[in-house]
Design a protein around this motif. Structure first.
Motif, PDB file in Angstrom:
ATOM      1  N   MET A   1     -19.131   2.831  11.186  1.00 30.51           N
ATOM      2  CA  MET A   1     -17.299   3.006  11.722  1.00 30.51           C
ATOM      3  C   MET A   1     -17.868   2.486  13.287  1.00 30.51           C
ATOM      4  N   SER A   2     -16.939   1.746  13.255  1.00 30.00           N
ATOM      5  CA  SER A   2     -16.211   1.193  14.823  1.00 30.00           C
ATOM      6  C   SER A   2     -16.448   2.224  15.832  1.00 30.00           C
ATOM      7  N   ARG A   3     -16.417   2.475  16.985  1.00 24.95           N
ATOM      8  CA  ARG A   3     -16.314   3.382  17.675  1.00 24.95           C
ATOM      9  C   ARG A   3     -14.369   3.357  18.075  1.00 24.95           C
ATOM     10  N   HIS A   4     -14.250   2.905  18.218  1.00 26.64           N
ATOM     11  CA  HIS A   4     -12.708   2.043  18.478  1.00 26.64           C
ATOM     12  C   HIS A   4     -11.594   2.862  17.579  1.00 26.64           C
ATOM     13  N   SER A   5     -12.188   2.958  16.055  1.00 24.44           N
ATOM     14  CA  SER A   5     -11.649   3.978  15.365  1.00 24.44           C
ATOM     15  C   SER A   5     -10.343   4.943  15.330  1.00 24.44           C
ATOM     16  N   THR A   6      -9.261   5.384  15.214  1.00 21.55           N
ATOM     17  CA  THR A   6      -8.681   6.166  15.438  1.00 21.55           C
ATOM     18  C   THR A   6      -7.765   6.549  14.252  1.00 21.55           C
ATOM     19  N   SER A   7      -7.693   6.357  12.978  1.00 20.07           N
ATOM     20  CA  SER A   7      -8.059   7.293  12.045  1.00 20.07           C
ATOM     21  C   SER A   7      -9.260   7.231  10.552  1.00 20.07           C
ATOM     22  N   PRO A   8      -9.115   8.090   9.807  1.00 20.51           N
ATOM     23  CA  PRO A   8      -9.800   8.900   8.699  1.00 20.51           C
ATOM     24  C   PRO A   8     -10.685   7.254   8.740  1.00 20.51           C
ATOM     25  N   ALA A   9     -11.586   7.446   7.528  1.00 17.11           N
ATOM     26  CA  ALA A   9     -12.495   5.662   7.221  1.00 17.11           C
ATOM     27  C   ALA A   9     -11.287   6.176   5.432  1.00 17.11           C
ATOM     28  N   GLY A  10     -10.898   4.599   4.944  1.00 21.75           N
ATOM     29  CA  GLY A  10     -10.285   4.866   4.372  1.00 21.75           C
ATOM     30  C   GLY A  10      -9.494   4.773   3.951  1.00 21.75           C
ATOM     31  N   SER A  11      -9.111   4.895   4.980  1.00 25.75           N
ATOM     32  CA  SER A  11      -7.176   5.319   5.614  1.00 25.75           C
ATOM     33  C   SER A  11      -6.908   3.632   6.083  1.00 25.75           C
ATOM     34  N   ALA A  12      -5.255   3.026   6.456  1.00 29.39           N
ATOM     35  CA  ALA A  12      -5.357   1.884   6.655  1.00 29.39           C
ATOM     36  C   ALA A  12      -5.067   1.679   8.414  1.00 29.39           C
ATOM     37  N   PRO A  13      -5.609   0.767   9.137  1.00 26.18           N
ATOM     38  CA  PRO A  13      -6.166   1.041  10.022  1.00 26.18           C
ATOM     39  C   PRO A  13      -4.685   0.482  11.577  1.00 26.18           C
ATOM     40  N   THR A  14      -5.054   1.038  12.467  1.00 28.16           N
ATOM     41  CA  THR A  14      -3.969   0.528  13.021  1.00 28.16           C
ATOM     42  C   THR A  14      -3.616  -0.665  13.155  1.00 28.16           C
ATOM     43  N   LEU A  15      -2.363  -1.539  14.177  1.00 28.91           N
ATOM     44  CA  LEU A  15      -2.784  -2.585  13.916  1.00 28.91           C
ATOM     45  C   LEU A  15      -3.136  -3.078  15.316  1.00 28.91           C
ATOM     46  N   ARG A  16      -3.716  -1.779  16.628  1.00 24.61           N
ATOM     47  CA  ARG A  16      -4.844  -2.555  17.340  1.00 24.61           C
ATOM     48  C   ARG A  16      -5.919  -3.141  17.089  1.00 24.61           C
ATOM     49  N   GLU A  17      -6.358  -2.284  15.870  1.00 24.54           N
ATOM     50  CA  GLU A  17      -7.846  -2.318  14.666  1.00 24.54           C
ATOM     51  C   GLU A  17      -8.115  -3.298  14.383  1.00 24.54           C
ATOM     52  N   VAL A  18      -7.072  -3.610  14.327  1.00 23.88           N
ATOM     53  CA  VAL A  18      -6.890  -5.254  13.202  1.00 23.88           C
ATOM     54  C   VAL A  18      -6.543  -6.262  14.210  1.00 23.88           C
ATOM     55  N   LEU A  19      -6.475  -6.508  15.521  1.00 24.66           N
ATOM     56  CA  LEU A  19      -6.525  -7.345  16.399  1.00 24.66           C
ATOM     57  C   LEU A  19      -7.884  -6.983  16.763  1.00 24.66           C
ATOM     58  N   GLU A  20      -8.550  -6.616  17.132  1.00 21.67           N
ATOM     59  CA  GLU A  20      -9.695  -6.126  17.370  1.00 21.67           C
ATOM     60  C   GLU A  20     -10.649  -7.132  16.842  1.00 21.67           C
ATOM     61  N   THR A  21     -10.069  -6.533  15.070  1.00 24.96           N
ATOM     62  CA  THR A  21     -11.002  -7.033  14.241  1.00 24.96           C
ATOM     63  C   THR A  21     -10.741  -8.893  14.060  1.00 24.96           C
ATOM     64  N   VAL A  22      -9.689  -9.341  14.888  1.00 24.65           N
ATOM     65  CA  VAL A  22      -9.161 -10.783  14.619  1.00 24.65           C
ATOM     66  C   VAL A  22      -9.663 -10.988  16.181  1.00 24.65           C
ATOM     67  N   GLU A  23     -10.345 -10.320  17.150  1.00 24.55           N
ATOM     68  CA  GLU A  23     -10.553 -10.945  18.025  1.00 24.55           C
ATOM     69  C   GLU A  23     -12.027 -11.144  17.320  1.00 24.55           C
ATOM     70  N   GLN A  24     -12.990 -10.451  16.924  1.00 24.95           N
ATOM     71  CA  GLN A  24     -14.107 -10.526  16.675  1.00 24.95           C
ATOM     72  C   GLN A  24     -14.151 -12.019  15.620  1.00 24.95           C
ATOM     73  N   LEU A  25     -13.460 -12.614  14.717  1.00 22.52           N
ATOM     74  CA  LEU A  25     -13.012 -13.406  13.882  1.00 22.52           C
ATOM     75  C   LEU A  25     -13.028 -14.520  14.545  1.00 22.52           C
ATOM     76  N   TRP A  26     -12.145 -14.762  15.464  1.00 19.82           N
ATOM     77  CA  TRP A  26     -11.284 -15.345  15.416  1.00 19.82           C
ATOM     78  C   TRP A  26     -10.864 -15.434  17.238  1.00 19.82           C
ATOM     79  N   PRO A  27     -11.852 -15.776  18.431  1.00 21.33           N
ATOM     80  CA  PRO A  27     -11.916 -14.503  19.832  1.00 21.33           C
ATOM     81  C   PRO A  27     -10.307 -15.671  19.981  1.00 21.33           C
ATOM     82  N   LEU A  28      -9.547 -15.157  20.993  1.00 21.17           N
ATOM     83  CA  LEU A  28      -9.032 -16.112  21.655  1.00 21.17           C
ATOM     84  C   LEU A  28      -9.459 -16.580  22.841  1.00 21.17           C
ATOM     85  N   ARG A  29     -10.625 -16.285  23.046  1.00 24.70           N
ATOM     86  CA  ARG A  29     -11.194 -16.664  23.820  1.00 24.70           C
ATOM     87  C   ARG A  29     -11.556 -18.842  23.533  1.00 24.70           C
TER      88      ARG A  29
END
Length: 300
Positions: A1-29
Motif C-alpha cells: 500500500m502506498s504511504r500516501h493512502s488515507t483510506s482502508p484497503a479495498g475502499s474507494a481512493p480519494t481524488l488526491r490518491e487518484v491524482l498521485e496515481t495519474v502522476e505516476q502514469l502520465w507525469p505533468l512534467r
C-alpha cells in the motif's frame, strides 16, 4: 500500500490518491509548455468510486458522466486550454464547470502528458498500425525515451493501402474517414505516428526516415508542402501520408489509459469502476463525396 493512502484497503481512493496515481502514469512534467493538463474541478479529499474516460469535455460527455454517477471525468483534451476571465454559467464552458461541481464530478485533463508518456496516445496509434518496438519521434527534453509521436518498423513491409485499411479498421468510424496520400501499392515498412494534430513534425518524420506518416488534422499547406518535398530528386516519394480523424486517433488511447489507471489503483488496494465513454465527440456528422472523387481504388 502506498504511504500516501488515507483510506482502508479495498475502499474507494480519494481524488488526491487518484491524482498521485495519474502522476505516476502520465507525469505533468511531460506536458508541452503551452498545455493546460491537470485538475480542473474537484476537491482532493472527496472519494472517487466511478471514473469515466473520454476525449473531449463537451456537454454530452459531461451529461453522460453525471448520469453514470461518475466522481471523476478524465478527458484527453483540456476544457480551459486558453485563458478565461469567467466561468459564469451563461457561457458553454462555464455551464460545464457548474454542472460538474454541482453534481460532485471532478474533471481532470491528461493531454500532452498522456501523448508523451509511455504507453500513451501515440503508442496506441503505433499498435493499431502494427508496430512493435518504437522510439519517440520528438524526444522530450526531460526524458528522451518518451516524447511526442513514435517511429518504428513493421515486422514485414505492407502496401500503403493495406496499412491504411488496418488503421481504418482499428479506429472508430467518423465522417472524416481515413485519407491517404501516396501510391496505394507502394510498400512501406518504417512508420511514424502522432496521435492528434501532427503536421508540425514533418522535419522529425523525414529525419527518422519514415516511409509513411500517420497522424490527424493534416492541413492543406503542410500536407501539400510535404508531398512536394517528397517528390524531389532524392526523396523517393516518401513519406506518404495517412490522415485520421483527430478524435478517432486519440480515442484509441482511452481503453489503454482506463485499464492502466484501474490496474494502478488496484495495486494500491483501491476499488474503482473505470470505464470509457460510449459517445462520439468528433465534431463532424456526415460527409458528401463528389461522384467523381478519386479514391485509393480509382474513381468512386
Amino acid at each position: 500500500m502506498s504511504r500516501h493512502s488515507t483510506s482502508p484497503a479495498g475502499s474507494a481512493p480519494t481524488l488526491r490518491e487518484v491524482l498521485e496515481t495519474v502522476e505516476q502514469l502520465w507525469p505533468l512534467r511531460l506536458q508541452e509548455p503551452w498545455d493546460a493538463s491537470g485538475l480542473v474541478t474537484g476537491r482532493p479529499e472527496r472519494p472517487v468510486r466511478r471514473i469515466l474516460f473520454a476525449v473531449d469535455p463537451v456537454a454530452a460527455v459531461v451529461a453522460e458522466a453525471v448520469a453514470a454517477g461518475a466522481d471523476l471525468l478524465v478527458t484527453h483534451h483540456p476544457l480551459l486550454l486558453r485563458a478565461v476571465t469567467t466561468v459564469a454559467a451563461d457561457g458553454f464552458k462555464g455551464a460545464l464547470v457548474h454542472e460538474l461541481i454541482e453534481n460532485g464530478c471532478a474533471l481532470l485533463a491528461c493531454h500532452t502528458n498522456a501523448d508523451s508518456a509511455r504507453d500513451g496516445v501515440s503508442d496506441a496509434v503505433a499498435r493499431a498500425a502494427g508496430l512493435g518496438a518504437t522510439a519517440a519521434l520528438a524526444p522530450h527534453p526531460a526524458d528522451p525515451e518518451v516524447g511526442i509521436g513514435r517511429v518504428g518498423d513493421l515486422a514485414e513491409p505492407v502496401t500503403l493501402r493495406s496499412l491504411a485499411r488496418r488503421l481504418a479498421d482499428a479506429v472508430p468510424a467518423t465522417a472524416h474517414g481515413v485519407r491517404v496520400a501516396g501510391d496505394p501499392e507502394a510498400l512501406v515498412r518504417r512508420v511514424a505516428v502522432c496521435g492528434g494534430a501532427g503536421d508540425s513534425l514533418f522535419e522529425e518524420v523525414r529525419a527518422a526516415g519514415a516511409d509513411v506518416y500517420v497522424t490527424a488534422d493534416l492541413r492543406h499547406h503542410p500536407a501539400s508542402e510535404a508531398r512536394e518535398a517528397a517528390s524531389g530528386p532524392r526523396a523517393g516519394g516518401t513519406p506518404y501520408l495517412v490522415d485520421l480523424s483527430h478524435w478517432a486517433s486519440e480515442w484509441l488511447w482511452l481503453p489503454v489509459g482506463a485499464a492502466a489507471l484501474r490496474e494502478a489503483l488496484a495495486a494500491r488496494g483501491r476499488d474503482v469502476e473505470v470505464r470509457v465513454s460510449a459517445l462520439r465527440s468528433d465534431p463532424w456528422d456526415f460527409r458528401i463525396d463528389h461522384p467523381h472523387a478519386q479514391t485509393a481504388g480509382g474513381t468512386a
